[in-house]
Write a protein that holds these residues in place. Structure first.
Motif, mmCIF file in Angstrom:
data_model
loop_
_atom_site.group_PDB
_atom_site.id
_atom_site.type_symbol
_atom_site.label_atom_id
_atom_site.label_comp_id
_atom_site.label_asym_id
_atom_site.label_seq_id
_atom_site.Cartn_x
_atom_site.Cartn_y
_atom_site.Cartn_z
ATOM 1 N N GLU A 45 -13.420 116.993 20.752
ATOM 2 C CA GLU A 45 -13.621 115.789 20.158
ATOM 3 C C GLU A 45 -12.616 114.903 20.887
ATOM 4 N N ALA A 46 -11.470 115.442 20.937
ATOM 5 C CA ALA A 46 -10.296 114.446 21.553
ATOM 6 C C ALA A 46 -10.879 114.161 22.943
ATOM 7 N N ARG A 47 -11.410 115.111 23.542
ATOM 8 C CA ARG A 47 -11.882 114.590 24.872
ATOM 9 C C ARG A 47 -12.858 113.463 24.901
ATOM 10 N N LYS A 48 -13.639 113.799 24.122
ATOM 11 C CA LYS A 48 -14.917 112.849 23.852
ATOM 12 C C LYS A 48 -14.248 111.425 23.521
ATOM 13 N N GLU A 49 -13.474 111.435 22.822
ATOM 14 C CA GLU A 49 -12.656 110.177 22.516
ATOM 15 C C GLU A 49 -11.869 109.506 23.546
ATOM 16 N N GLY A 50 -11.541 110.255 24.573
ATOM 17 C CA GLY A 50 -10.714 109.762 25.822
ATOM 18 C C GLY A 50 -9.409 110.202 25.914
ATOM 19 N N ALA A 51 -9.124 111.112 25.180
ATOM 20 C CA ALA A 51 -7.640 111.417 24.927
ATOM 21 C C ALA A 51 -7.445 112.341 26.300
ATOM 22 N N LYS A 52 -6.198 112.252 26.726
ATOM 23 C CA LYS A 52 -5.699 113.300 27.831
ATOM 24 C C LYS A 52 -5.646 114.466 27.413
ATOM 25 N N VAL A 53 -6.564 115.443 27.942
ATOM 26 C CA VAL A 53 -6.722 116.844 27.562
ATOM 27 C C VAL A 53 -7.261 117.494 28.871
ATOM 28 N N PRO A 54 -6.160 118.686 29.245
ATOM 29 C CA PRO A 54 -6.730 119.288 30.544
ATOM 30 C C PRO A 54 -7.886 120.070 30.582
ATOM 31 N N LYS A 55 -8.675 120.353 31.588
ATOM 32 C CA LYS A 55 -9.863 120.922 31.718
ATOM 33 C C LYS A 55 -9.918 122.271 30.982
ATOM 34 N N LYS A 56 -11.352 122.633 30.610
ATOM 35 C CA LYS A 56 -11.387 123.861 29.910
ATOM 36 C C LYS A 56 -11.021 124.895 30.960
ATOM 37 N N THR A 57 -10.387 125.976 30.765
ATOM 38 C CA THR A 57 -9.995 127.048 31.768
ATOM 39 C C THR A 57 -10.873 127.857 31.822
ATOM 40 N N GLY A 58 -11.979 128.066 30.973
ATOM 41 C CA GLY A 58 -13.265 129.034 31.277
ATOM 42 C C GLY A 58 -14.141 128.580 32.276
ATOM 43 N N ALA A 59 -14.125 127.119 32.294
ATOM 44 C CA ALA A 59 -15.181 126.336 33.103
ATOM 45 C C ALA A 59 -14.338 126.471 34.538
ATOM 46 N N LYS A 60 -13.092 126.402 34.500
ATOM 47 C CA LYS A 60 -12.401 126.546 36.000
ATOM 48 C C LYS A 60 -12.701 127.889 36.529
ATOM 49 N N LYS A 61 -12.479 128.986 35.692
ATOM 50 C CA LYS A 61 -12.606 130.311 36.273
ATOM 51 C C LYS A 61 -14.128 130.625 36.744
ATOM 52 N N ALA A 62 -15.247 129.786 35.827
ATOM 53 C CA ALA A 62 -16.535 130.193 36.277
ATOM 54 C C ALA A 62 -16.809 129.298 37.575
ATOM 55 N N ALA A 63 -16.279 128.100 37.973
ATOM 56 C CA ALA A 63 -16.418 127.404 38.873
ATOM 57 C C ALA A 63 -15.809 128.225 40.267
ATOM 58 N N THR A 64 -14.695 128.847 39.830
ATOM 59 C CA THR A 64 -13.947 129.269 40.923
ATOM 60 C C THR A 64 -14.754 130.744 41.548
ATOM 61 N N ARG A 65 -15.156 131.522 40.428
ATOM 62 C CA ARG A 65 -16.070 132.438 40.785
ATOM 63 C C ARG A 65 -17.322 132.124 41.427
ATOM 64 N N LYS A 66 -17.932 131.007 41.276
ATOM 65 C CA LYS A 66 -19.042 130.644 41.916
ATOM 66 C C LYS A 66 -18.655 130.354 43.302
ATOM 67 N N VAL A 67 -17.770 129.799 43.601
ATOM 68 C CA VAL A 67 -17.432 129.377 45.092
ATOM 69 C C VAL A 67 -17.048 130.633 45.875
ATOM 70 N N SER A 68 -16.333 131.380 45.172
ATOM 71 C CA SER A 68 -16.109 132.675 46.004
ATOM 72 C C SER A 68 -17.419 133.449 46.249
ATOM 73 N N ALA A 69 -18.279 133.658 45.187
ATOM 74 C CA ALA A 69 -19.390 134.430 45.465
ATOM 75 C C ALA A 69 -20.237 133.836 46.436
ATOM 76 N N LYS A 70 -20.288 132.418 46.597
ATOM 77 C CA LYS A 70 -20.930 131.706 47.573
ATOM 78 C C LYS A 70 -20.527 131.922 48.913
ATOM 79 N N LYS A 71 -18.976 132.065 49.126
ATOM 80 C CA LYS A 71 -18.396 132.190 50.406
ATOM 81 C C LYS A 71 -18.762 133.717 50.683
ATOM 82 N N ALA A 72 -18.554 134.640 49.715
ATOM 83 C CA ALA A 72 -18.727 136.217 50.208
ATOM 84 C C ALA A 72 -20.320 136.061 50.623
ATOM 85 N N ASN A 73 -21.066 135.527 50.114
ATOM 86 C CA ASN A 73 -22.440 135.566 50.368
ATOM 87 C C ASN A 73 -22.910 135.060 51.751
#
Length: 83
Positions: A45-73
């Protein structure tokens, strides 16, 4: 260490208070009983209101896995074409 806005901390504090009173509900309407879930709701909710909140760590990990999987493929397909 990640930096959170003061507003984000206040929002999390509000949500924790609501959870302890039994008023905090999830998107599906169920009561929130887990404090970690209450914190996540507050940060969201703080993110929606525009407060400075770091990115979600789970989303960061998932994006990293996708990129590394694409490179390997792509390496595998390049090796097959080369043979």
């Amino acid at each position: 260490m990640a930096k959170y806005a003061k507003k984000a901390g206040e929002k999390v504090e509000e949500e924790m208070h609501e959870m302890k009173e039994g008023k905090l509900k999830t998107g599906t309407g169920k009561k929130v009983t887990n404090s970690k879930q209450a914190i996540a709701i507050g940060l969201s909710e703080a993110r929606k209101e525009g407060a400075k909140v770091p990115k979600k760590t789970g989303a960061k990990k998932a994006a990293t896995r996708k990129v590394s999987a694409k490179k390997a493929n792509t390496k595998k397909t390049a090796a097959k074409k080369g043979s």
